[in-house]
Motif scaffolding. Structure first.
Motif, short mmCIF file in Angstrom:
data_model
loop_
_atom_site.label_atom_id
_atom_site.label_comp_id
_atom_site.label_asym_id
_atom_site.label_seq_id
_atom_site.Cartn_x
_atom_site.Cartn_y
_atom_site.Cartn_z
N ASN A 144 0.59 4.88 -0.87
CA ASN A 144 0.72 3.87 -1.93
C ASN A 144 2.16 3.78 -2.41
O ASN A 144 2.44 3.42 -3.55
N ASP A 146 5.95 2.79 -3.08
CA ASP A 146 6.80 1.61 -3.31
C ASP A 146 8.05 1.80 -2.46
O ASP A 146 8.91 2.62 -2.79
N ILE A 147 8.15 1.07 -1.36
CA ILE A 147 9.25 1.26 -0.42
C ILE A 147 10.61 1.03 -1.09
O ILE A 147 11.62 1.61 -0.68
N SER A 148 10.65 0.21 -2.13
CA SER A 148 11.92 -0.06 -2.81
C SER A 148 12.48 1.19 -3.48
O SER A 148 13.66 1.23 -3.82
N THR A 159 7.66 1.62 6.20
CA THR A 159 6.55 0.84 5.68
C THR A 159 5.56 1.79 5.02
O THR A 159 5.73 3.01 5.07
N SER A 160 4.54 1.24 4.38
CA SER A 160 3.51 2.06 3.72
C SER A 160 2.14 1.49 4.04
O SER A 160 2.00 0.31 4.40
N LYS A 162 -0.12 0.84 1.90
CA LYS A 162 -0.41 -0.19 0.91
C LYS A 162 0.17 -1.53 1.35
O LYS A 162 -0.49 -2.58 1.20
N ASP A 163 1.38 -1.53 1.91
CA ASP A 163 1.97 -2.77 2.38
C ASP A 163 1.22 -3.33 3.59
O ASP A 163 1.08 -4.54 3.76
N GLY A 166 -2.71 -3.89 2.06
CA GLY A 166 -2.76 -4.76 0.89
C GLY A 166 -3.52 -4.19 -0.29
O GLY A 166 -3.82 -4.93 -1.24
N GLU A 168 -4.40 -0.16 -2.58
CA GLU A 168 -4.14 1.27 -2.72
C GLU A 168 -5.28 2.08 -2.10
O GLU A 168 -6.44 1.68 -2.14
#
Length: 259
Positions: A144, A146-148, A159-160, A162-163, A166, A168
């Motif tokens: 989950n 946040d790649i940022s 990547t994750s 969640k991304d 879509g 969690e």
């Protein structure tokens, strides 16, 4: 610290959960020194000093799954490198079971999704004579995440889940599936046929093979075509008409538009 006991097809093990540790690898060694467990997992929501290969820092933002799995007595191995390859296959299979995505493997210790890094693996072994006394497999999965929040130098390559999916995901459930798969694939390493199974399975899903690569060593960089993985888990690269073997090294896949 909270202890959770799990029973699987390959045996029973405990999961020791922490809110925050310096490193799950370091904590696994400490727990073994204290209690001499044969098999267990250390799971932390956060790591202050998570480690990747070559002592690089492993960034551990909130939302990721960070654990180290300890397994004693793996017996005779052709090479400790097989531990990382077995763990890579285990995580790939666990992700397929848990969220039905198909990942690729990048030699020697990354799990990719559509060429982006989803998971990193760090394995450490204690060797007595020809035998693996114990192995510790460190796993970091962007779940989950946040790649940022990742450093800019790795953000564009990661990547994750969640991304990808879509939504969690439950870290507890993913940990149980992942740990059971790692224990299962490590158990294959105890026999010659099992070791062959690990190598053949890994090769079938390794996108490094057939790719133009650059292998970064301590003092030089070698570029060529990755052609095979040996029974010891080493990478064979055809460079300047010569076949070279690499037991370790940082590998970069050269994009076709860069060739």
């Amino acid at each position: 610290m909270k202890e959770i006991k799990i029973t699987t097809e390959v045996g029973k093990f405990s999961i020791f959960k922490f809110n925050c540790v310096e490193s799950t690898q370091t904590m696994a060694k400490e727990l073994y020194r204290r209690y001499s467990y044969d098999a267990f997992v250390v799971w932390a929501e956060r790591q202050l000093e998570g480690r990747g290969r070559r002592e690089r820092r492993w960034h551990s933002p909130k939302g990721g799954l960070y654990f180290s799995l300890f397994q004693k007595d793996l017996g005779d191995l052709r090479s400790p490198q097989l531990v990382s390859l077995a763990a890579g296959m285990a995580i790939r299979n666990g992700l397929k079971q848990f969220c039905n995505i198909s990942c690729e493997l990048k030699w020697p210790n990354d799990v990719l999704y559509q060429e982006r890094k989803l998971c990193g693996i760090l394995s450490e072994s204690a060797i007595y004579g020809q035998k693996i006394h114990y192995a510790i497999v460190g796993v970091g999965i962007n779940v989950n995440t946040d790649i940022s929040e990742l450093p800019c130098e790795v953000r564009d390559k990661a990547t994750s889940l969640k991304d990808i999916i879509g939504l969690e995901l439950d870290l507890n459930e993913l940990l149980s599936v992942s740990a059971e798969e790692v224990f299962k694939w490590l158990s294959f390493l105890k026999t010659d046929n099992g070791q062959k199974k690990v190598i053949e399975s890994y090769k079938n899903h390794c996108v490094t093979l057939g790719s133009q690569v650059s292998v970064y060593l301590d003092n030089e960089t070698i570029s060529g075509l990755a052609v095979d993985i040996t029974e010891e888990g080493a990478l064979q690269v055809l460079a300047a008409g010569e076949t070279l073997l690499f037991a370790t090294g940082d590998v970069v896949h050269i994009r076709r538009d860069d060739i």
